[in-house]
Design an enzyme around this catalytic site. Structure first.
Site, PDB file in Angstrom:
ATOM      1  N   LYS A  52      39.185  42.699  33.152  1.00 37.48           N
ATOM      2  CA  LYS A  52      40.092  43.158  32.090  1.00 37.48           C
ATOM      3  C   LYS A  52      39.462  42.957  30.697  1.00 37.48           C
ATOM      4  O   LYS A  52      39.581  43.821  29.830  1.00 37.48           O
ATOM      5  CB  LYS A  52      41.376  42.331  32.206  1.00 37.48           C
ATOM      6  CG  LYS A  52      42.540  42.776  31.424  1.00 37.48           C
ATOM      7  CD  LYS A  52      43.795  42.141  31.988  1.00 37.48           C
ATOM      8  CE  LYS A  52      43.791  40.632  31.954  1.00 37.48           C
ATOM      9  NZ  LYS A  52      44.363  40.013  30.756  1.00 37.48           N
TER      10      LYS A  52
ATOM     11  N   ARG B 249      53.476  38.230  29.385  1.00 32.41           N
ATOM     12  CA  ARG B 249      53.059  37.610  30.637  1.00 32.41           C
ATOM     13  C   ARG B 249      54.246  37.381  31.558  1.00 32.41           C
ATOM     14  O   ARG B 249      54.060  36.997  32.708  1.00 32.41           O
ATOM     15  CB  ARG B 249      52.433  36.261  30.320  1.00 32.41           C
ATOM     16  CG  ARG B 249      50.929  36.213  30.587  1.00 32.41           C
ATOM     17  CD  ARG B 249      50.491  34.818  30.268  1.00 32.41           C
ATOM     18  NE  ARG B 249      49.195  34.447  30.704  1.00 32.41           N
ATOM     19  CZ  ARG B 249      48.102  34.468  29.952  1.00 32.41           C
ATOM     20  NH1 ARG B 249      48.134  34.978  28.758  1.00 32.41           N
ATOM     21  NH2 ARG B 249      46.976  33.990  30.414  1.00 32.41           N
TER      22      ARG B 249
ATOM     23  N   ARG C 252      30.320  33.652  39.547  1.00 27.32           N
ATOM     24  CA  ARG C 252      30.147  33.484  38.108  1.00 27.32           C
ATOM     25  C   ARG C 252      29.489  32.138  37.801  1.00 27.32           C
ATOM     26  O   ARG C 252      29.833  31.124  38.407  1.00 27.32           O
ATOM     27  CB  ARG C 252      31.539  33.541  37.463  1.00 27.32           C
ATOM     28  CG  ARG C 252      31.523  33.956  36.046  1.00 27.32           C
ATOM     29  CD  ARG C 252      32.810  34.599  35.669  1.00 27.32           C
ATOM     30  NE  ARG C 252      33.900  33.621  35.545  1.00 27.32           N
ATOM     31  CZ  ARG C 252      35.045  33.909  34.932  1.00 27.32           C
ATOM     32  NH1 ARG C 252      35.252  35.103  34.418  1.00 27.32           N
ATOM     33  NH2 ARG C 252      35.991  33.013  34.856  1.00 27.32           N
TER      34      ARG C 252
ATOM     35  N   ARG D 285      32.184  26.827  37.070  1.00 30.45           N
ATOM     36  CA  ARG D 285      33.409  26.191  36.560  1.00 30.45           C
ATOM     37  C   ARG D 285      34.309  25.839  37.742  1.00 30.45           C
ATOM     38  O   ARG D 285      34.368  26.585  38.725  1.00 30.45           O
ATOM     39  CB  ARG D 285      34.179  27.187  35.667  1.00 30.45           C
ATOM     40  CG  ARG D 285      33.642  27.289  34.283  1.00 30.45           C
ATOM     41  CD  ARG D 285      34.260  28.420  33.493  1.00 30.45           C
ATOM     42  NE  ARG D 285      35.609  28.811  33.899  1.00 30.45           N
ATOM     43  CZ  ARG D 285      36.360  29.688  33.232  1.00 30.45           C
ATOM     44  NH1 ARG D 285      35.886  30.245  32.125  1.00 30.45           N
ATOM     45  NH2 ARG D 285      37.556  30.022  33.649  1.00 30.45           N
TER      46      ARG D 285
ATOM     47  N   ARG E 260      44.892  30.381  41.395  1.00 30.52           N
ATOM     48  CA  ARG E 260      45.138  31.142  40.151  1.00 30.52           C
ATOM     49  C   ARG E 260      45.775  32.480  40.466  1.00 30.52           C
ATOM     50  O   ARG E 260      46.635  32.973  39.739  1.00 30.52           O
ATOM     51  CB  ARG E 260      43.815  31.380  39.413  1.00 30.52           C
ATOM     52  CG  ARG E 260      43.358  30.177  38.624  1.00 30.52           C
ATOM     53  CD  ARG E 260      41.903  30.274  38.254  1.00 30.52           C
ATOM     54  NE  ARG E 260      41.630  31.226  37.190  1.00 30.52           N
ATOM     55  CZ  ARG E 260      40.404  31.636  36.866  1.00 30.52           C
ATOM     56  NH1 ARG E 260      39.357  31.200  37.523  1.00 30.52           N
ATOM     57  NH2 ARG E 260      40.224  32.481  35.886  1.00 30.52           N
TER      58      ARG E 260
HETATM   59  P1  AMP Z   1      44.444  33.708  28.009  1.00 27.56           P
HETATM   60  O1  AMP Z   1      43.246  33.699  27.135  1.00 27.56           O
HETATM   61  O2  AMP Z   1      45.254  34.975  27.893  1.00 27.56           O
HETATM   62  O3  AMP Z   1      44.117  33.365  29.438  1.00 27.56           O
HETATM   63  O4  AMP Z   1      45.406  32.536  27.490  1.00 27.56           O
HETATM   64  C1  AMP Z   1      44.984  31.192  27.446  1.00 27.56           C
HETATM   65  C2  AMP Z   1      46.201  30.270  27.478  1.00 27.56           C
HETATM   66  O5  AMP Z   1      47.049  30.551  26.354  1.00 27.56           O
HETATM   67  C3  AMP Z   1      47.108  30.431  28.675  1.00 27.56           C
HETATM   68  O6  AMP Z   1      46.668  29.666  29.766  1.00 27.56           O
HETATM   69  C4  AMP Z   1      48.429  29.951  28.134  1.00 27.56           C
HETATM   70  O7  AMP Z   1      48.468  28.532  28.054  1.00 27.56           O
HETATM   71  C5  AMP Z   1      48.417  30.470  26.730  1.00 27.56           C
HETATM   72  N1  AMP Z   1      48.984  31.850  26.648  1.00 27.56           N
HETATM   73  C6  AMP Z   1      48.348  32.951  26.160  1.00 27.56           C
HETATM   74  N2  AMP Z   1      49.177  34.019  26.148  1.00 27.56           N
HETATM   75  C7  AMP Z   1      50.364  33.584  26.664  1.00 27.56           C
HETATM   76  C8  AMP Z   1      51.610  34.223  26.933  1.00 27.56           C
HETATM   77  N3  AMP Z   1      51.819  35.527  26.672  1.00 27.56           N
HETATM   78  N4  AMP Z   1      52.604  33.473  27.479  1.00 27.56           N
HETATM   79  C9  AMP Z   1      52.425  32.158  27.732  1.00 27.56           C
HETATM   80  N5  AMP Z   1      51.272  31.503  27.515  1.00 27.56           N
HETATM   81  C10 AMP Z   1      50.241  32.194  26.977  1.00 27.56           C
END
Ligand code: AMP
Length: 267
Positions: free
Chosen positions: A59, A138, A177, A210, A221
């Site tokens: 993505k 999300r 990865r 990782r 996940r």
């Molecule tokens: P990401 O880079 O999108 O994987 O986001 C990293 C972290 O930010 C996630 O694991 C959440 O802790 C928080 N986060 C980002 N976007 C959201 C969202 N829309 N709703 C809830 N938590 C979020």
């Protein structure tokens, strides 16, 4: 991904990089009255997307390609949270402070907090350059709130792009990865191998896997994704905006498939 570790100077450099990418995102990353240094090119019909897809479907690469070629701005909520770690507590809004606590624990940030943060940045949704929302919404509650926000602003989504890949293929991608602990460059044992196995091409760091890229962790996940985010697919499907794209093949092939799917829909 851990962006900000180590020296403050390093943190600042990374924050600067985050904000000086091709599409300046200062207004999104900082919120409040902050302005983008390079305003987006205003389009007659700006494209407005939401991106969905499990970890490992590619993505992020598609987001880069779409933004680079369609001129949209990459609006990632995760990037706001990561960047805010560089700010002092006084510089952070209470909503951001609360979000960081959840993020540190590895939990999803509560809907109300995420929505406060997005509402603080409504003008980015109105931007005439268009947008590509990544990592938001999300949950269905976030999607409903986004619909209301867009309706208030009289903005319509062009499409919700849903990148789809079978679980065994996701496991193969993520478990291959390898990450550099020094410069954070990412390689893949077969798809993007380093010149010397196990050694970073850029800084000669020893590449490692990782913990969350190990097969068992990947399955967990994926389960979390299925539970919390998959209902969004049904939500957008029922509203007729969902475009599902098979995320198999090279980034270019997937990108072409995305354009074909979008054009097919417009026809
Ligand atoms: P990401 O880079 O999108 O994987 O986001 C990293 C972290 O930010 C996630 O694991 C959440 O802790 C928080 N986060 C980002 N976007 C959201 C969202 N829309 N709703 C809830 N938590 C979020």
């Amino acid at each position: 991904m851990e962006f900000f570790t180590g020296l403050d100077l390093e943190k600042l450099e990374k924050l600067e990089k985050l904000m000086s990418e091709k599409h300046d995102r200062t207004a999104w990353i900082q919120g409040g009255p902050a302005q983008c240094k390079t305003p987006a090119v205003q389009r007659d019909s700006p494209q407005r997307f939401v991106l969905l897809g499990a970890p490992g479907v590619g993505k992020g690469t598609q987001a880069e390609l779409l933004c680079e070629r369609l001129g949209t701005c990459h609006l990632s909520t995760g990037d706001i949270f990561r960047a805010s770690r560089c700010l002092t507590p006084e510089e952070r809004s209470p909503a951001l402070d609360a979000a960081l606590d959840y993020m540190h624990r590895g939990d999803l940030v509560p809907d109300s907090t995420v929505l406060d943060i997005v509402r603080e940045r409504t003008r980015c949704l109105r931007c005439g350059g268009g947008f590509l929302l990544d990592g938001f919404p999300r949950t269905v509650a976030q999607a409903e709130a986004l619909s209301e926000l867009l309706e208030e602003q009289q903005i319509q989504l062009t499409a919700v792009l849903n990148y789809d890949l079978a679980l065994d293929k996701v496991v193969a991608r993520l478990s291959g990865r390898r990450t550099c602990p020094g410069c954070k460059a990412v390689f893949h044992v077969t798809a993007r191998p380093p010149k010397v196995p196990g050694v970073c091409d850029h800084c000669s760091g020893s590449l490692y896997q990782r913990d969350d890229d190990r097969p068992e962790a990947i399955r967990t996940r994926m389960e979390v994704y299925e539970k919390s985010t998959k209902p969004l697919i049904d939500y957008y499907q029922s509203r007729g905006v969902l475009v599902t794209i098979e995320a198999e093949g090279s980034p270019e092939q997937i990108y072409e498939r995305t354009l074909t799917a979008l054009n097919g829909r417009a026809a």
